[in-house]
Design an enzyme around this catalytic site. Structure first.
Site, mmCIF file in Angstrom:
data_model
loop_
_atom_site.group_PDB
_atom_site.id
_atom_site.type_symbol
_atom_site.label_atom_id
_atom_site.label_comp_id
_atom_site.label_asym_id
_atom_site.label_seq_id
_atom_site.Cartn_x
_atom_site.Cartn_y
_atom_site.Cartn_z
ATOM 1 N N HIS A 1 15.692 18.091 36.896
ATOM 2 C CA HIS A 1 16.703 16.715 37.062
ATOM 3 C C HIS A 1 17.214 16.481 35.461
ATOM 4 C CE1 HIS A 1 18.460 13.602 38.641
ATOM 5 N NE2 HIS A 1 17.964 12.580 37.595
ATOM 6 N N GLU B 1 40.529 35.403 40.970
ATOM 7 C CA GLU B 1 39.969 35.756 39.567
ATOM 8 C C GLU B 1 40.996 35.872 38.562
ATOM 9 O OE1 GLU B 1 35.652 37.550 40.163
ATOM 10 O OE2 GLU B 1 37.089 38.868 39.518
ATOM 11 N N GLU C 1 19.193 21.666 41.374
ATOM 12 C CA GLU C 1 18.352 21.008 42.205
ATOM 13 C C GLU C 1 18.845 20.227 43.454
ATOM 14 O OE1 GLU C 1 17.162 16.884 40.782
ATOM 15 O OE2 GLU C 1 19.176 16.383 39.588
ATOM 16 N N CYS D 1 33.836 49.079 36.233
ATOM 17 C CA CYS D 1 33.129 47.755 35.762
ATOM 18 C C CYS D 1 33.352 47.638 34.382
ATOM 19 C CB CYS D 1 31.981 47.619 36.515
ATOM 20 S SG CYS D 1 30.818 46.244 36.053
ATOM 21 N N CYS E 1 34.592 44.234 36.046
ATOM 22 C CA CYS E 1 33.768 42.982 35.553
ATOM 23 C C CYS E 1 33.697 42.513 33.916
ATOM 24 C CB CYS E 1 32.154 43.401 36.308
ATOM 25 S SG CYS E 1 31.927 44.939 37.106
ATOM 26 N N TYR F 1 38.902 38.866 45.802
ATOM 27 C CA TYR F 1 38.236 38.781 44.547
ATOM 28 C C TYR F 1 39.164 38.782 43.361
ATOM 29 C CZ TYR F 1 33.518 39.711 46.342
ATOM 30 O OH TYR F 1 32.211 40.049 46.936
ATOM 31 N N LYS G 1 37.001 41.448 32.647
ATOM 32 C CA LYS G 1 37.234 40.336 33.443
ATOM 33 C C LYS G 1 36.750 39.176 33.113
ATOM 34 C CE LYS G 1 35.198 39.240 36.471
ATOM 35 N NZ LYS G 1 34.949 39.789 38.077
HETATM 36 P P1 NDP Z 1 39.640 42.445 48.653
HETATM 37 O O1 NDP Z 1 39.214 43.554 49.548
HETATM 38 O O2 NDP Z 1 38.622 41.572 48.030
HETATM 39 O O3 NDP Z 1 40.687 41.863 49.188
HETATM 40 C C1 NDP Z 1 42.157 42.205 49.407
HETATM 41 C C2 NDP Z 1 43.054 41.064 49.613
HETATM 42 O O4 NDP Z 1 44.365 41.584 49.841
HETATM 43 C C3 NDP Z 1 42.933 40.004 50.851
HETATM 44 O O5 NDP Z 1 42.907 38.920 50.520
HETATM 45 C C4 NDP Z 1 44.112 40.810 51.996
HETATM 46 O O6 NDP Z 1 44.415 39.668 52.653
HETATM 47 C C5 NDP Z 1 44.961 41.169 50.967
HETATM 48 N N1 NDP Z 1 45.750 42.185 51.448
HETATM 49 C C6 NDP Z 1 45.531 43.172 52.000
HETATM 50 N N2 NDP Z 1 46.844 43.849 52.303
HETATM 51 C C7 NDP Z 1 47.691 43.387 51.939
HETATM 52 C C8 NDP Z 1 49.245 43.261 51.939
HETATM 53 N N3 NDP Z 1 49.635 44.394 52.402
HETATM 54 N N4 NDP Z 1 49.991 42.196 51.576
HETATM 55 C C9 NDP Z 1 49.208 41.391 51.176
HETATM 56 N N5 NDP Z 1 47.822 40.928 51.030
HETATM 57 C C10 NDP Z 1 47.070 41.849 51.453
HETATM 58 O O7 NDP Z 1 40.380 43.265 47.218
HETATM 59 P P2 NDP Z 1 40.327 43.067 45.878
HETATM 60 O O8 NDP Z 1 41.527 44.108 45.501
HETATM 61 O O9 NDP Z 1 40.602 41.731 45.227
HETATM 62 O O10 NDP Z 1 39.166 43.496 45.218
HETATM 63 C C11 NDP Z 1 38.531 45.112 45.725
HETATM 64 C C12 NDP Z 1 36.994 44.886 45.781
HETATM 65 O O11 NDP Z 1 36.632 45.061 44.388
HETATM 66 C C13 NDP Z 1 36.326 43.843 46.482
HETATM 67 O O12 NDP Z 1 36.240 44.057 47.905
HETATM 68 C C14 NDP Z 1 34.813 43.523 45.913
HETATM 69 O O13 NDP Z 1 33.949 44.323 46.392
HETATM 70 C C15 NDP Z 1 35.359 44.260 44.307
HETATM 71 N N6 NDP Z 1 35.286 43.225 43.180
HETATM 72 C C16 NDP Z 1 34.444 42.411 43.040
HETATM 73 C C17 NDP Z 1 34.349 41.234 42.014
HETATM 74 C C18 NDP Z 1 33.211 40.562 41.915
HETATM 75 O O14 NDP Z 1 32.134 40.979 42.253
HETATM 76 N N7 NDP Z 1 33.369 39.323 41.270
HETATM 77 C C19 NDP Z 1 35.634 41.280 41.226
HETATM 78 C C20 NDP Z 1 36.726 42.291 41.663
HETATM 79 C C21 NDP Z 1 36.525 43.217 42.618
HETATM 80 P P3 NDP Z 1 43.745 39.108 54.030
HETATM 81 O O15 NDP Z 1 42.442 38.103 53.415
HETATM 82 O O16 NDP Z 1 44.708 38.412 54.601
HETATM 83 O O17 NDP Z 1 43.256 40.268 54.666
#
Ligand code: NDP
Length: 466
Positions: free
Chosen positions: A455, A180, A460, A42, A47, A176, A50
């Site tokens: 407001h 982002e 709101e 983070c 976080c 995520y 980012k």
């Molecule tokens: P996520 O778990 O959020 O998302 C993974 C994504 O990758 C999904 O969209 C999935 O697609 C896609 N995917 C998985 N396998 C493949 C593949 N082989 N080919 C193409 N696409 C694929 O992962 P992130 O890496 O974005 O983030 C990891 C974690 O980090 C999150 O779960 C979150 O908890 C944390 N995080 C939180 C943030 C915040 O709170 N703002 C910011 C950044 C990270 P599909 O939808 O089709 O399954």
């Protein structure tokens, strides 16, 4: 049997830092091992940097918006090296701050990679250390798909340190991190193409959030190609050529970019930890098709009970390596609950219910509680009432931008309880944080209605939904 420490923590990220300081505050003798900068994902490569980059990326939109308010057009240029340098400096400052917090708390910091030799012995470098209790808080690391040429792709880890701004960026993923970074890089002026394997971003979020983010990102000029499977990456004279297949198309397509960011999930950072030597079990690692990191896939996790206790009675684990809800405040909460229970004579369980979260996409999205789909699946379609508003925020009434804000409440008809609150738009994270208190306390729609709005504001809308 006497041990060198009452508690040895592996990993100085959000969960490990919180747990070690809390345990030390109860008088425990605590050490924490970290192989990298203190602070964890983070602070160092998640976080914090980012969010700073999100701030940086928003100026380009503001310059445009200002024209509608009478400001002259701003001719500005952006210096990537400057941003990367100042962000890195801030991250290092925070890392030092965390070290000073550890010192103040009386926690000993040991630099190096720790591995378990048995349930009470840890090796760090040449040193063998014993501890009564051990907490594993090693976090996770981004994985890459198993495709030819993936060595040319980068993950979020490298994004913060790129020497040059990629003018053309391909982003693989729809979660995520992918959304982002797509927003950040577009705002900073890169041409961004996002390739997603389904037909929508942010699986698991409320459908109105998913469509709102999707629409907004396209309006910001991000090209989205849906239903795509990445095939390979090749180095070509013009940059990197990404080949992908699209559902319904017979021939593969290609795009040429300067960088390919893969953000398809994160696996627990368990490689070389010696879990088997200490009798610590992992679960959900069977799926051979999932991409892996040091043998562990995105679905793998250290098995823990509600007190974060592993299969070995004196060893505990918190945070992303347990793959419960992978968010910093959750790791902190799990870490503190563990320390209170084991060292503070205050046994308690961290609640994973009604955890709010935000996606710092552009537009921003934030959520707490059940989505409409989840609520209807749980209670039945007829038992759920939806209140929703979608409007152009006042700020954009003079900018001409087609930006939309969406606010939504999911209500249990029978009890009138607010089951979920969801938003896309400016300040969604700030607004939903307040809503989360009400939802966690069990507020009803009547409670929301009885609350006087501020407001004019976006927030709101949550208390005036009809
Ligand atoms: P996520 O778990 O959020 O998302 C993974 C994504 O990758 C999904 O969209 C999935 O697609 C896609 N995917 C998985 N396998 C493949 C593949 N082989 N080919 C193409 N696409 C694929 O992962 P992130 O890496 O974005 O983030 C990891 C974690 O980090 C999150 O779960 C979150 O908890 C944390 N995080 C939180 C943030 C915040 O709170 N703002 C910011 C950044 C990270 P599909 O939808 O089709 O399954």
């Amino acid at each position: 049997m006497t041990y060198d420490y009452d508690l040895f923590v592996i990993g100085a990220g959000s969960g490990g830092l919180a747990a070690s300081k809390r345990a030390a505050s109860y008088g425990a003798k605590v050490a924490i091992a970290e192989a990298d900068l203190v602070g964890g994902t983070c602070v160092i490569r998640g976080c914090v940097p980012k969010k700073l980059m999100v701030y940086a990326s928003k100026f380009s939109h503001l310059y445009q918006d200002a024209v509608g308010y009478g400001w002259s057009q701003v001719e500005s240029s952006f210096d990537w090296q400057h941003l990367v340098t100042v962000v890195d400096k801030e991250v290092r400052r925070l890392s030092q701050l965390h070290i000073s917090f550890l010192e103040k708390a009386g926690v000993e910091l040991i630099s190096g990679k720790a591995s378990l030799l048995d349930p009470h012995t840890i090796q760090v470098g040449e040193r063998k250390i014993t501890a009564d209790k051990i907490l594993i808080a090693v976090g996770g690391e981004a994985v890459k798909p198993n495709l030819p040429g993936m060595e040319f792709a980068i993950t979020s880890r490298e994004m913060f340190l790129l020497e040059e701004q990629p003018k053309r960026l391909a982003v693989l993923g729809a979660g995520y991190i992918a959304v982002e970074f797509a927003g950040i890089m577009r705002g900073l002026g890169s041409q961004v193409t996002q390739l997603i394997r389904g037909d929508m971003f942010l699986k698991g979020f409320d459908e109105d959030i998913r469509s709102g983010v999707s629409e907004g990102m396209k309006q910001h000029g991000i090209e989205v190609i849906a239903n795509v499977i990445g095939q390979k990456i090749e180095k070509v004279p013009e940059g990197l050529q990404l080949t992908f297949s699209e559902k319904g198309k017979d021939v593969d397509s290609t795009i040429t970019v300067d960088a390919v960011l893969v953000a398809i999930g994160r696996a627990p950072n368990l490689g070389g930890l010696g879990l088997d030597k200490a009798g610590v079990k992992v679960v959900n690692c069977e799926d051979e098709d999932l991409p892996r990191l040091h043998g562990y896939s995105v679905s793998c996790a250290i098995a823990v009970d509600e007190y974060s206790r592993t299969s070995q009675a004196n060893i505990f684990a918190v945070g992303d390596c347990t793959n419960r809800i992978n968010l910093t405040p959750v790791a902190i909460g799990e870490g503190r609950a563990f320390a209170d229970t084991e060292f503070g004579n205050n046994p308690r369980i961290f609640s994973h219910e009604t955890v709010p979260s935000a996606v710092f996409s552009q537009p921003e999205a934030a959520t707490v509680g059940l989505s409409e789909t989840e609520a209807k699946a749980k209670l039945g379609d007829d038992a759920v009432q939806i209140y929703r508003a979608r409007f152009r925020p006042m700020f954009h009434s003079l900018t001409g931008a087609e930006e939309k804000t969406m606010v939504k409440l999911v209500i249990d008809k029978q009890s009138d309880r607010v089951l979920g609150a969801h938003m896309t738009g400016e300040y969604a994270a700030e607004i939903i944080q307040g809503m989360a208190i009400a939802v966690k306390m069990g507020a009803t729609k009547k409670d929301f209605d009885a609350t006087v709005g501020i407001h004019p504001s976006t927030a709101e809308e949550f208390v005036t939904l009809r």
